[in-house]
Scaffold this motif. Structure first.
Motif, PDB file in Angstrom:
ATOM      1  N   LYS A 105       0.817  -1.205   0.000  1.00  0.00           N
ATOM      2  CA  LYS A 105       0.000   0.000   0.000  1.00  0.00           C
ATOM      3  C   LYS A 105       0.855   1.260   0.000  1.00  0.00           C
ATOM      4  N   THR A 106       0.272   2.327  -0.515  1.00  0.00           N
ATOM      5  CA  THR A 106       0.880   3.651  -0.483  1.00  0.00           C
ATOM      6  C   THR A 106      -0.166   4.654  -0.011  1.00  0.00           C
ATOM      7  N   GLY A 107       0.294   5.828   0.430  1.00  0.00           N
ATOM      8  CA  GLY A 107      -0.637   6.875   0.819  1.00  0.00           C
ATOM      9  C   GLY A 107      -0.850   6.951   2.310  1.00  0.00           C
ATOM     10  N   ASN A 108      -2.048   7.390   2.676  1.00  0.00           N
ATOM     11  CA  ASN A 108      -2.411   7.599   4.087  1.00  0.00           C
ATOM     12  C   ASN A 108      -3.701   6.854   4.402  1.00  0.00           C
ATOM     13  N   GLN A 169     -12.066   9.940   2.506  1.00  0.00           N
ATOM     14  CA  GLN A 169     -10.971   9.027   2.208  1.00  0.00           C
ATOM     15  C   GLN A 169     -11.390   8.115   1.052  1.00  0.00           C
ATOM     16  N   ALA A 191      -1.725  11.857  -6.660  1.00  0.00           N
ATOM     17  CA  ALA A 191      -1.277  12.609  -5.485  1.00  0.00           C
ATOM     18  C   ALA A 191      -2.434  12.916  -4.545  1.00  0.00           C
ATOM     19  N   ASP A 192      -3.578  13.327  -5.102  1.00  0.00           N
ATOM     20  CA  ASP A 192      -4.739  13.640  -4.268  1.00  0.00           C
ATOM     21  C   ASP A 192      -5.289  12.387  -3.586  1.00  0.00           C
ATOM     22  N   GLU A 194      -3.585   9.684  -2.796  1.00  0.00           N
ATOM     23  CA  GLU A 194      -2.647   9.282  -1.744  1.00  0.00           C
ATOM     24  C   GLU A 194      -2.713  10.217  -0.535  1.00  0.00           C
ATOM     25  N   LYS A 195      -3.062  11.463  -0.771  1.00  0.00           N
ATOM     26  CA  LYS A 195      -3.210  12.418   0.328  1.00  0.00           C
ATOM     27  C   LYS A 195      -4.458  12.117   1.139  1.00  0.00           C
ATOM     28  N   HIS A 196      -5.512  11.686   0.460  1.00  0.00           N
ATOM     29  CA  HIS A 196      -6.800  11.421   1.114  1.00  0.00           C
ATOM     30  C   HIS A 196      -7.136   9.929   1.110  1.00  0.00           C
ATOM     31  N   GLY A 198      -5.300   6.293  -0.491  1.00  0.00           N
ATOM     32  CA  GLY A 198      -4.126   5.657  -1.081  1.00  0.00           C
ATOM     33  C   GLY A 198      -4.481   4.517  -2.012  1.00  0.00           C
TER      34      GLY A 198
END
Length: 367
Positions: A105-108, A169, A191-192, A194-196, A198
């Motif tokens: 996984k990546t992101g938040n 999310q 990018a968006d 992964e920010k909100h 992932g």
């Protein structure tokens, strides 16, 4: 988890004839993933469902060589991962027999939120489908759900973008490794997302891009979520596979109905007709049926449709339900003196008019 354990997990995942279900069975029998590789083959063959062909690749050193390469990729790109017994592994996936051995996984991503839904549908989504998908996410936003989809064309990206618009999310489940993105045109949204939220996958960076991967990926979409919502679907398609998997996991499935002449509504209509999905005509039916509650006192307002024209038989049904609250389909048929097949059709029309809604267990009530 030690690095040695992780290498063994990757190596086991790389053995071609051993899928997630078989891998878990081997680990449970042997006591640990390392023990799988040193256990005598004669003992492994005693496990129910395990044959010579299944375990013949365990002794091939290539799996450890490839595991080392993948570990380097994971470290260099700061990829997160969770093993199926880890606390961080998605709780609902733990209850899926074929849930991935390990997830990358990546992101938040934060899956502590219990309101997790998957939104799937046609890649060639219609303007009506887009409008309903956007309205669905907008109306559910007060409940702060996590929106899961496949980051593909059409319904998927519509759902992700709607989630981002409402600061929710959102998670993209990918059918390939985290070294690429498909379709490439959606790279601008990464990018968006992964920010909100992932991205999640169980594919390696070295896995070949293959269309059959999308069907394998669908089990993660269905398994992560409390419910799967099908916005549009042709008679056949990946969304129906996801709905079928969700049903096999005993998860709720919703489908948006459409005109019988619309090719992109055939799949949804068939799901409803076969009692494999709740009919979804109003987005707020989702929290109602799933039993979601708002944390604050502000409840979304459900506006009843005014001056709805009802046929004589529909008025009989409406008046009966208004007096008796929730009632079973067969009981309604008996008390309204109608055959069940006719009543089912009338109730469907009334659902589309927004005056009644179905409940689990073949119950119906007035909205």
């Amino acid at each position: 988890m030690t690095e040695n354990e992780f290498i063994h997990i990757l190596a086991l995942q790389h053995v071609p004839k051993i899928g997630s279900t078989t891998a878990k069975k081997l680990i449970a029998h042997c006591g640990s993933v390392e023990a799988v590789f040193i256990e005598k083959k004669s003992n492994l063959l005693k496990i129910d469902g395990i044959g010579t062909i299944t375990i013949e690749g365990l002794s091939d050193s290539i799996h450890f060589e490839e595991a080392e390469k993948e570990l380097r990729f994971i470290k260099e790109n700061h990829i997160g991962y969770s093993y199926f017994t880890d606390e961080a592994y998605p709780e609902r996936l733990k209850h899926c027999i074929d849930g991935p051995l390990i997830l990358f996984k990546t992101g938040n991503i934060n899956l502590e939120n219990k309101h997790i839904i998957s939104v799937v549908g046609a890649r060639k989504i219609t303007t009506n489908g887009i409008a309903f998908c956007e309205k669905l996410v907008e109306d559910l936003a007060p409940y702060n759900p996590v929106i899961v989809s496949g980051f593909a064309y059409g319904t998927d990206i519509t759902a992700h973008k709607a989630a981002l618009k409402h600061n929710l999310q959102t998670i993209g489940c990918l059918a390939h490794g985290l070294n690429q993105i498909y379709p490439k045109v959606h790279k601008k949204y990464m990018a968006d997302v992964e920010k909100h939220g992932g991205f999640i996958t169980d594919f390696w960076s070295s896995d070949a891009f293959d269309r059959k991967n999308f069907l394998k990926r669908n089990r993660i979409i269905a398994g992560l979520s409390e419910a799967t919502i099908v916005i549009e679907s042709a008679e056949k398609g990946g969304s129906l596979v996801t709905a079928d998997i969700a049903n096999s996991y005993n998860r709720d499935v919703f489908a948006v109905p459409g005109r019988v002449t619309d090719s992109q509504s055939v799949g949804c209509n068939n799901l409803i007709k076969a009692n494999q999905a709740h009919l979804l005509s109003n987005p707020l039916d989702v929290p109602y049926i799933l039993g979601w509650e708002l944390q604050d006192e502000v409840k979304p307002v459900v506006q009843k449709q005014l001056f709805v024209e009802l046929e004589p038989d529909e008025k009989v049904i409406y008046n009966y339900l208004k007096e008796n609250n929730k009632e079973l389909l067969d009981v309604i048929a008996l008390n309204c003196n109608m055959p069940t097949y006719k009543l089912a059709g009338l109730l469907l029309n009334m659902e589309l008019k927004g005056v009644v809604r179905p409940l689990p267990g073949k119950l119906f009530e007035v909205i």
